[in-house]
Write an enzyme that holds these catalytic residues in place. Structure first.
Site, PDB file in Angstrom:
ATOM      1  N   GLN A 133      -8.621   5.207  15.552  1.00  0.00           N
ATOM      2  CA  GLN A 133      -8.838   6.622  15.279  1.00  0.00           C
ATOM      3  C   GLN A 133      -8.904   6.854  13.770  1.00  0.00           C
ATOM      4  OE1 GLN A 133      -5.697   9.659  16.025  1.00  0.00           O
ATOM      5  NE2 GLN A 133      -7.268  10.667  17.263  1.00  0.00           N
ATOM      6  N   TYR A 167      -6.721  18.512  12.564  1.00  0.00           N
ATOM      7  CA  TYR A 167      -6.996  17.632  11.421  1.00  0.00           C
ATOM      8  C   TYR A 167      -8.244  18.160  10.690  1.00  0.00           C
ATOM      9  CZ  TYR A 167      -3.267  14.465  12.612  1.00  0.00           C
ATOM     10  OH  TYR A 167      -2.012  13.944  12.814  1.00  0.00           O
ATOM     11  N   ARG A 184       1.785   8.999  26.986  1.00  0.00           N
ATOM     12  CA  ARG A 184       3.210   8.746  27.190  1.00  0.00           C
ATOM     13  C   ARG A 184       3.512   7.794  28.338  1.00  0.00           C
ATOM     14  NH1 ARG A 184       4.191  15.018  27.121  1.00  0.00           N
ATOM     15  NH2 ARG A 184       2.105  14.770  28.002  1.00  0.00           N
TER      16      ARG A 184
END
Ligand SMILES: Cc1cc2nc3c(=O)[nH]c(=O)nc-3n(C[C@H](O)[C@H](O)[C@H](O)COP(=O)(O)O)c2cc1C
Length: 395
Positions: A103, A173, A349
């Protein structure tokens, strides 16, 4: 539900020229394993375990495209010097039979001047709580430089053996700050209409595409919605998805939330304020988070497939693969995503807790995760590295 042999999520697929052994991706989940900005052996082993555990592709998370795009000193930034360490990661992932993605992003206004030594840049002036400073609106020259940094970083990622790059255009972002009307208040050709707010993110995508050629998978992670009034909403996100497709994206990851405003919107569940306080590196931040954490960090109830309703609209709007992320925690959820037309799912998760869940699913030994969304794994990013604390025998 079907036996493993009949599950669509276990069938191979492709993103552009890249073959994937199944349709389950480990989503970008910042590992916190890059002390001094250098990828560690722990980061390599973390992703090697995911590859051996059966995922089709694992995503190495947050790699800034430049030194000034970081909020924490333990975030890596792309440069020649770390290519050998990254090569160690991609070799280990490939040895485990999976593909590797990375990423690439820039923090924009919440980059920390204490870490970077520079005033943060952003579409518009905004208060930066990390350095208690204001960001500087980007000039045309800044945009040219940052787009070139994305392109250079993507080239270095390919050189390091990554099979795909993921451009971070979500979660508040820098590219998401341009897309969001909340953070983009420019009055030039980069602000106002969605077409204008898309101009810089599309320029970045174009620069990356040009640097990698037409076949290399370039995935865009984008927001379905920012999660607050005045932010990006789903109708504009659908148009942005179409624009990213036309601009050369190979696939989209449909997420949501804004780390500086609605950080748990992208995860849902418990907000682990006390654990996050312990992870802060300065007492000022610790006290601030302790006093105001529960007021400013909102809680959102968890449900499985929590982005499905909105992601469906993006799915319907484009032809390229769309990856469903957010609460994909069971075979039933994965197959539901497949039946809704998503080519792939991304899991966070549940894979932090059980890195081998895909292999166990393929053996018919896994139906659902028992991750309870306590989100204490999030605080671990700043306390030595992401891990599931529920696995500790004393917790
Ligand atoms: C510990 C942790 C770190 C994360 N770091 C990132 C990150 O660096 N980049 C990103 O795009 N998303 C990040 N996320 C969000 C995940 O990619 C994902 O969107 C979210 O966890 C929902 O998926 P899940 O329900 O499968 O966990 C992070 C999530 C967790 C739990």
């Amino acid at each position: 539900m079907g036996t493993p042999a009949t599950l669509k999520v276990l069938t191979p697929t492709r993103i552009d020229g890249l073959s994937l052994r199944n349709r389950i991706i480990r989503t970008a989940a910042f590992e916190g394993m890059c002390r001094g900005g250098v990828p560690s052996d722990a980061l390599r082993d973390h992703h090697a375990a995911l590859a051996q555990g059966g995922v089709a592709m694992t995503t190495v998370a947050y790699c800034s495209v430049s030194e000034d795009g970081r909020t924490y000193g333990h975030q890596m930034w792309m440069r020649e010097a770390i290519v050998p360490a990254l090569r160690g990661i991609t070799d280990a992932v490939h040895a485990g039979g999976a593909a590797a993605s990375i990423q690439l992003g820039h923090c924009g206004y919440f980059a920390s001047s204490k870490v970077t030594g520079e005033r943060p840049i952003a579409p518009s002036r905004a208060l930066n709580l990390y350095g208690l400073s204001f960001s500087r609106p980007m000039t045309g020259a800044d945009m040219t430089r940052v787009a070139a940094d994305f392109a250079r970083s993507a080239r270095l990622a390919a050189e390091a053996g990554f099979d795909a790059v993921e451009l971070h255009a979500g979660h508040g972002y820098l590219l998401s700050q341009f897309l969001s009307p909340f953070t983009n208040r420019r009055v030039d050709e980069h602000g106002g209409s969605l077409e204008n707010r898309l101009r810089f993110p599309l320029a970045v995508l174009g620069a990356v595409r040009d640097s990698l050629g037409p076949e290399f998978p370039v995935i865009v992670k984008m927001n379905l919605e920012d999660g607050f009034d005045g932010g990006l909403e789903i109708d504009e996100a659908v148009q942005a998805a179409r624009a990213f497709e036309e601009g050369g994206a190979s696939a989209l990851v449909a997420s949501g939330g804004f780390v500086s405003k609605t950080p748990f919107y992208m995860m849902r569940g418990n907000v682990p304020v006390l654990e996050m306080v312990k992870g802060q590196d300065s007492w000022v931040r610790q006290v601030g988070l302790f006093l105001f954490g529960r007021i400013f960090v909102q809680t959102y109830p968890y449900e499985d497939l929590f982005f499905l309703d909105k992601a469906r609209l993006v799915r319907a709007a484009v032809r390229i693969p769309v990856v469903l992320v957010g609460g994909v925690t069971s075979v039933a959820g994965m197959e539901r995503a497949m039946s809704e037309g998503f080519e792939l799912v991304a899991v966070g998760r549940a894979l932090v807790k059980e890195p081998d869940l895909v292999a166990r699913l393929a053996r018919g030994e896994w139906q659902a995760s028992d991750c309870d969304h306590c989100n204490r794994c999030v605080a671990e990013m700043d306390r030595g590295g992401v891990r599931c604390v529920c696995l500790d025998s004393d917790v």
